[in-house]
Write an enzyme that holds these catalytic residues in place. Structure first.
Site, PDB file in Angstrom:
ATOM      1  N   ASP A 108      -5.122  -1.319  -1.937  1.00 15.34           N
ATOM      2  CA  ASP A 108      -4.122  -1.265  -3.018  1.00 15.34           C
ATOM      3  C   ASP A 108      -3.487  -2.616  -3.393  1.00 15.34           C
ATOM      4  O   ASP A 108      -2.254  -2.703  -3.552  1.00 15.34           O
ATOM      5  CB  ASP A 108      -3.010  -0.267  -2.655  1.00 15.34           C
ATOM      6  N   LYS A 114      -7.694   6.770  -5.490  1.00 18.68           N
ATOM      7  CA  LYS A 114      -7.004   7.848  -4.767  1.00 18.68           C
ATOM      8  C   LYS A 114      -5.684   8.165  -5.434  1.00 18.68           C
ATOM      9  O   LYS A 114      -5.134   7.334  -6.155  1.00 18.68           O
ATOM     10  CB  LYS A 114      -6.816   7.460  -3.300  1.00 18.68           C
ATOM     11  N   CYS A 140       0.064   2.992   2.739  1.00 19.86           N
ATOM     12  CA  CYS A 140      -1.382   3.173   2.567  1.00 19.86           C
ATOM     13  C   CYS A 140      -2.214   2.458   3.626  1.00 19.86           C
ATOM     14  O   CYS A 140      -3.248   2.977   4.055  1.00 19.86           O
ATOM     15  CB  CYS A 140      -1.783   2.809   1.153  1.00 19.86           C
TER      16      CYS A 140
HETATM   17  C1  VGL Z   1       1.558   3.252  -1.742  1.00 16.49           C
HETATM   18  C2  VGL Z   1       3.489   4.426  -2.020  1.00 16.49           C
HETATM   19  C3  VGL Z   1       2.938   5.125  -3.060  1.00 16.49           C
HETATM   20  C4  VGL Z   1       0.820   2.193  -0.977  1.00 16.49           C
HETATM   21  C5  VGL Z   1       0.982   3.953  -2.778  1.00 16.49           C
HETATM   22  O1  VGL Z   1      -0.165   1.644  -1.504  1.00 16.49           O
HETATM   23  O2  VGL Z   1       1.224   1.893   0.174  1.00 16.49           O
HETATM   24  N1  VGL Z   1       2.800   3.504  -1.366  1.00 16.49           N
HETATM   25  N2  VGL Z   1       1.682   4.885  -3.435  1.00 16.49           N
END
Ligand code: VGL
Ligand code: ZN
Length: 197
Positions: free
Chosen positions: A9, A106, A151
């Protein structure tokens, strides 16, 4: 031993100026770029939500961002709207080297969030990544990216549970740290047998 780098991410919304900015989130980019040549296989995840996603506080009446609600699959933090499909915020950081074998998206199902690259937040619905890695003969994973305590940690713990040998390169991660979530994530990763380097 066949190893892969799993980049979690590294998207604009998790970097300074983004909708769910992680402090110093952009600082992982040059560190990850420098690690990439050491790996034969590089995989990326991309948080990829529809605008009406159930993990967004804005989609719940009177809910504050960062509050916790009860979903059919368990407790769920309600986040600021972030990483909406096709937006600038959902794009990878522009300086991130994308030499990847695979990008796994995702969190695209309205009713369920997915922190982990392996299972959605019900801990049951697979993304298919385990099968992909096994089919490729990959046994060892190094994880980097954002955010350490969500994540990255969920992915690392699931990877260890699936039998992979897992290292998190903490110099190439940054955390949200919501109500002690970072300390808990570090303890949970250690307990799951993840190496923290
Ligand atoms: C994430 C919160 C919501 C992350 C993704 O990548 O850690 N955290 N969506
Ligand atoms: Zn998300």
């Amino acid at each position: 031993m066949t190893s892969a780098l799993l980049v979690i991410d590294v998207q604009n919304d998790f970097c300074p100026g983004g909708a769910l900015a992680v402090a110093e989130g952009d600082q992982v980019v040059p560190i990850i770029n420098a690690m990439i040549p050491d790996f034969e296989t590089v995989l990326y995840t991309q948080d990829w939500h529809p605008a009406d996603h159930s993990s967004f506080a804005a989609n719940h009446a009177e809910a504050e961002p960062f509050s916790v609600t009860q979903m059919p699959y368990g407790p769920q933090v309600l986040w600021p709207t972030h990483c909406v499909q096709g937006t600038h915020g959902a794009a990878f950081h522009p300086d991130l080297i994308l030499v990847g074998d695979l990008i796994i998206r995702k969190g695209f199902r309205w009713a369920i969030d997915s922190y982990s690259a392996f299972f959605e937040n019900d801990h049951k619905t697979p993304t298919g990544l385990t099968g992909y890695l096994r089919d490729r003969g990959i046994t060892t994973l190094t994880l980097v990216g954002l955010a350490t305590d969500f994540c990255v940690a969920y992915s690392a713990i699931d990877a260890a549970k699936q039998g992979f040998t897992v290292t998190v390169a903490t110099k190439a991660t940054r955390a949200i740290d919501l109500d002690g979530s970072l300390a808990k994530a570090m303890a949970d990763m250690r307990a799951a047998g993840v190496t923290l380097k």
